[in-house]
Enzyme design. Structure first.
Site, PDB file in Angstrom:
ATOM      1  N   GLU A 494      19.757  -4.575   4.662  1.00 11.76           N
ATOM      2  CA  GLU A 494      20.466  -3.300   4.590  1.00 11.76           C
ATOM      3  C   GLU A 494      20.086  -2.635   3.266  1.00 11.76           C
ATOM      4  O   GLU A 494      19.158  -1.869   3.198  1.00 11.76           O
ATOM      5  CB  GLU A 494      21.971  -3.532   4.722  1.00 11.76           C
ATOM      6  CG  GLU A 494      22.694  -2.295   5.113  1.00 11.76           C
ATOM      7  CD  GLU A 494      23.874  -2.538   6.063  1.00 11.76           C
ATOM      8  OE1 GLU A 494      24.394  -1.558   6.539  1.00 11.76           O
ATOM      9  OE2 GLU A 494      24.262  -3.691   6.317  1.00 11.76           O
ATOM     10  N   GLU A 762      32.413  -8.108   0.013  1.00 13.15           N
ATOM     11  CA  GLU A 762      32.602  -7.107   1.062  1.00 13.15           C
ATOM     12  C   GLU A 762      33.968  -7.255   1.723  1.00 13.15           C
ATOM     13  O   GLU A 762      34.627  -6.283   2.066  1.00 13.15           O
ATOM     14  CB  GLU A 762      31.498  -7.267   2.113  1.00 13.15           C
ATOM     15  CG  GLU A 762      31.519  -6.229   3.208  1.00 13.15           C
ATOM     16  CD  GLU A 762      30.272  -6.297   4.067  1.00 13.15           C
ATOM     17  OE1 GLU A 762      29.629  -7.368   4.099  1.00 13.15           O
ATOM     18  OE2 GLU A 762      29.935  -5.284   4.703  1.00 13.15           O
TER      19      GLU A 762
HETATM   20  C1  BGC Z   1      27.676  -1.388   4.997  1.00 18.43           C
HETATM   21  C2  BGC Z   1      28.917  -0.763   4.445  1.00 18.43           C
HETATM   22  C3  BGC Z   1      28.937   0.622   5.011  1.00 18.43           C
HETATM   23  C4  BGC Z   1      29.206   0.411   6.470  1.00 18.43           C
HETATM   24  C5  BGC Z   1      29.517   1.595   7.261  1.00 18.43           C
HETATM   25  C6  BGC Z   1      27.886  -1.540   6.464  1.00 18.43           C
HETATM   26  O1  BGC Z   1      26.903  -2.190   7.110  1.00 18.43           O
HETATM   27  O2  BGC Z   1      27.335  -2.557   4.359  1.00 18.43           O
HETATM   28  O3  BGC Z   1      29.243  -0.995   3.194  1.00 18.43           O
HETATM   29  O4  BGC Z   1      29.747   1.523   4.398  1.00 18.43           O
HETATM   30  O5  BGC Z   1      28.166  -0.327   7.063  1.00 18.43           O
HETATM   31  O6  BGC Z   1      30.656   1.308   7.888  1.00 18.43           O
END
Ligand code: BGC
Length: 882
Positions: A494, A762
């Site tokens: 990501e 997270e």
């Molecule tokens: C990210 C988040 C992001 C989200 C959107 C995720 O995969 O890591 O931090 O804001 O997607 O909902």
């Protein structure tokens, strides 16, 4: 650079403020003195150009702003005079009456590419006395537009396998005959570059030229290579990685978001003592190859290095005559550099011949290994943020990112190696494939910490060990995720510029580091990538081609506003105003009678105990709330920019949306209706001022009830969490606010710390000692979003908060929250005017508040002992609480 204005040096002696502070508690002396000892009667100091640049080379702005600080004996500036000299041409502002000493606009003729500018400033103090000229400061401009480039884009003439991420080498041999007085290397890439001149690196920058919306803007770097050139033959060599430009980026592992092979654009301008000059550019005179020791270098997957394969098979380059349509402009913020190295804290061997090194801190960068190797054998370097119960690496949360480096040896012996164009998020490093029977040594692995090289400006400290750990986790979360852009996380497949995460963390980030230029650059990419209908993509730069989620898109209004409040930079509002308006247009188009009833939304992301990741607060409620909030922020920006008609128009729009929100979602008694009761819904109603004044207390009472129902815990996700503590505190529940922050059972900030967190996670329970790991699909151990609490720790626990009405800390608030669970809390911040401090200490039943107010600013003191508010002047102050 040559000094063009004579410098005036004055003797410095400790000022009276320094002596006064010595009386306060010993713990505060170290933190206070550094910001206080300055000259009496002295000139301005700490001169910076643009967004905080000191003596920059390759500066980006032809009409910059200028900033300076006053010495501590000067209370106030009443006027200033600024002088610049460029190419022998002097410009003098004359005396200008103002008390502003930060971000003063330049009204002389715009500077040109390559120009070397010297400047100095003098000021009149509060008595009207003119102080001496400051010592001069300098800057040199980079190449300001594509018109300055004679170079051509080059790359190897054969294309690479589009599914692989190999590295290209390009080189040029050239002769230098004569005495070189100045050599400047201007360079950029489509992809990532690293340059060597005569065998040594040209700079300490990494991941240059960074990640912008490459098809619209490419940042260029300027390097001084005067001392690296040699008489006779020179060799300039570039390595190019596919990086964010042509490598795998995005969930679907898209290869080549912007192009297929990396390319180089370079211009070396050499001046000789005899007045002649030569320019060498990237063109058909270069050679290139894909064949060399770096077989592959991938941001997600890691680097594969084979030392048996020297760089070979040089061939011609592909030359493109078309410079492309992207703007070519100097990089407007600091590049990524190594800022620290971490030593091994412990070594284990959970499986035979696999050694796990613990660096003691979750970090971002790579491992520098110094290891024994055996000819033709491959040493494998794997990474993990956490360990499984059996001591092996937990890598499930990396998802599809392989995050593995390998080194294949050409000869047996000891090697030292580190990769180039990859980075990893990790605390643990596993080495395998080493010669049989070797015993590991701690110095085999060094953690190399990499991030945008921003200046540290803030410190928060307290008597509460876990709060201090939280502050450390927030700072490490920021470091790891400010790698050229603000990312959600640095480890899985990501690592993108998620807008929601960025907007919630922005205020905190501005306390820890000087991120002014960093955010401005990212906002420029946001303007570049705004969708034609006004939506802001989910990630900036836009690597996934989708957008439109409330609370995420709103980074377009929230980030410029927060940067303005904390720096006083009006330009950040002006530059982004059209983008904000377009976003509000989009919200408006989704609404009917002020309400948005349908929306695709990430919701209150990752709310604990919710049935899905999007939480319990309905998307339409969030969308209407953020629509109103955006319209209000745009109205505020219009007011600051002097656009009264727009101010009124957006203020009226905000009021209408608020009314629609209140009527639809609230009954007269301040209870939610037409939506499930959630902490976040009550919070947004008050925080965004969406409901009439008389409904706010009852609304807060409902929020307090829901917190009670949750047994004193959060039931908020990404959107509610940043506001819950702040809003409860503001609405007369400071105790409850503190309770939430100091809560140690799930879900809470301290809970993660009790599970061993060294960065922000997270999820509060990304890991727990009792239940192990959370769902690996969404389980980052380095996600700064919940670090948004840092703002409140600075602003309230220590008590140092900016004033939007006099932004950039020209005036600020000192409003500490004294909580009996702490003995002290203290914040120190390098503001645009100098060091500000707010701190308090309780001992023997007596609380003392210490404050340092920088020169040319004022602060309003608000203490909890019932005394009236008080304006305090520059200097060091001490107050005993009654
Ligand atoms: C990210 C988040 C992001 C989200 C959107 C995720 O995969 O890591 O931090 O804001 O997607 O909902």
């Amino acid at each position: 650079m040559k000094t063009m204005i004579p410098s005036i040096v004055k003797l410095r002696r400790a000022g009276s403020h320094g002596r006064r502070l010595l009386r306060v508690a010993a713990t505060s002396v170290a933190i206070a003195l550094t910001g206080v000892a300055r000259a009496d009667g002295g000139p301005a100091h700490s001169l910076t150009v643009g967004e905080g640049f000191r003596e920059p080379l390759g500066f980006h702005d032809p009409t910059p702003t200028f900033s300076w600080k006053l010495p501590n004996d000067a209370k106030r500036q009443t006027a200033y005079r600024l002088e610049t000299i460029a190419d022998g041409v002097k410009w003098d502002s004359g005396w200008i009456e103002t008390d502003q000493s930060s971000l003063l606009p330049y009204s002389g003729p715009p500077f040109d590419s390559r120009q070397q500018v010297a400047w100095r400033v003098q000021y009149r103090d509060e008595t009207g006395q003119a102080r001496d000229w400051s010592a001069p400061a300098h800057f040199e401009l980079g190449l300001l537009s594509a018109a300055e480039w004679n170079a051509k884009w080059i790359r190897p003439s054969t294309p690479s396998d589009p599914m692989q991420e190999p590295v290209a080498w390009l080189r040029r041999k050239f002769a230098v005959n004569g005495d070189v007085t100045q050599a400047r290397l201007y360079v950029t890439a489509r992809g990532l570059f690293e340059l060597e001149l005569n065998g040594s690196r040209v700079s300490s920058d990494h991941f240059a030229n960074g990640w912008t919306s490459y098809n619209k803007r490419l940042d260029t770097l300027t390097y001084d290579v005067t001392s690296q050139l040699q008489s006779g033959e020179n060799v300039l060599q570039a390595m190019l990685g596919k990086g964010w430009y042509a490598g795998k980026i995005g969930w679907s592992k898209t290869i080549g978001n912007y192009g297929h092979d990396p390319e180089l654009l370079l211009q070396l301008e050499i001046k000789y003592a005899d007045g002649t000059s030569t320019t060498l550019v990237s063109d058909d005179q270069w050679q290139a190859t894909w064949d060399g020791p770096v077989i592959s270098s991938s941001i997600y997957d890691g680097e594969t290095y084979d030392a048996r394969k020297p760089v070979s098979n040089w061939g011609p380059v592909h030359v493109s005559d078309d410079l492309g349509s992207a703007r070519l402009t100097p990089k407007p913020f600091p590049p990524v550099r190594v800022t620290e190295t971490l030593k091994t804290r412990g070594i284990t061997e959970p499986e035979a011949d696999r050694f796990v090194f613990d660096l003691g801190q979750n970090m971002v960068g790579w491992a520098r290994v110094r290891i024994p190797v055996e000819i033709d054998q491959t040493a494998t370097i794997r990474f993990a943020e956490m360990l499984n119960k059996d001591g092996t690496l937990y890598t499930a949360n990396y998802r599809n990112a392989k995050s593995t480096d390998t080194y294949t040896a050409a000869v047996s012996g000891e090697i030292e190696w580190e990769p180039k164009f990859t980075f990893h998020g990790f605390r643990y490093v596993e080495l395998s494939g080493l010669p049989a029977g070797v015993r590991p040594r701690p110095d085999w692995v060094t953690g190399v910490v990499l991030h945008s090289d921003l200046r540290r400006i803030g410190e928060f400290a307290s008597s509460h060990a876990k709060l201090n750990q939280l502050q450390s986790n927030i700072v490490w979360g920021q470091r790891g995720n400010f790698l050229d852009i603000p990312t959600d996380c640095p480890q899985r497949d990501e690592r993108m510029g998620w807008t929601g995460d960025a907007q919630v963390f922005c205020p905190t980030s501005m306390f820890n580091y000087d991120c002014h230029a960093f955010w401005k650059s990212w906002l420029a990419s946001m303007r570049d990538d705004q969708m034609p209908d006004g939506r802001i993509p989910h990630v900036i730069p836009d690597a996934i081609g989708d957008g439109g989620s409330p609370g995420w898109m709103d980074a377009a209004t929230i980030v410029p506003w927060e940067v303005y409040v904390r720096t006083g930079d009006i330009e950040v509002l002006a530059e982004n105003f059209a983008m904000m308006e377009k976003l509000v247009d989009w919200y408006r188009a989704q609404s009917r009678d002020g309400l948005i009833t349908e929306i695709k939304a990430f919701g209150d992301w990752l709310q604990p105990y919710a049935p899905s990741n999007t939480g319990d607060t309905p998307g339409p409620l969030l969308a209407t709330a953020f629509y109103a909030h955006n319209a209000e922020l745009v109205a505020n920006c219009a007011r600051v920019l002097g656009q009264d008609d727009k101010h009124q128009r957006y203020a009226a729009e905000a009021a209408a949306v608020k009314q629609a929100f209140a009527e639809h979602y609230f009954d007269e008694q301040g209870n939610l209706q037409n939506a499930p009761e959630t902490q976040t819904a009550y919070l947004l109603a008050v925080t965004f001022d969406l409901i009439p004044a008389q409904m706010k207390q009852p609304c807060i009472a409902n929020l307090v009830r829901l917190v009670g129902k949750a047994d004193g815990h959060l039931r908020t996700g990404f959107l509610g969490t940043p506001y819950i503590v702040t809003t409860l505190d503001r609405w007369h529940h400071p105790q409850l606010a503190c309770d939430l922050l100091l809560q140690d059972s799930y879900p809470s900030w301290i809970y993660s710390i009790n599970q061993g967190a060294t960065t922000m996670w997270e999820r509060w329970n990304s890991y727990s000692r009792d239940d192990g790991f959370g769902d690996a699909q969404m389980n980052s151990f380095n996600h700064y979003a919940y670090g948004a609490i840092g703002q409140w720790m600075y602003e309230r626990m220590a008590g140092l908060a900016p004033d939007p009405a006099q932004p950039g800390y020209k005036h600020f608030f000192v409003r500490p929250l004294i909580d009996e669970r702490l003995d002290f809390a203290r914040a120190k911040l390098e503001t645009p005017y100098g060091t500000a401090i707010s701190g308090w200490t309780t001992s023997g039943g007596q609380t003392v508040v210490e404050v340092v107010v920088p020169p040319n600013t004022t602060a309003t003191l608000v203490l909890p002992d019932g005394r009236p508010r008080e304006t305090i002047a520059p200097g060091a102050h001490r107050f005993e609480l009654r």
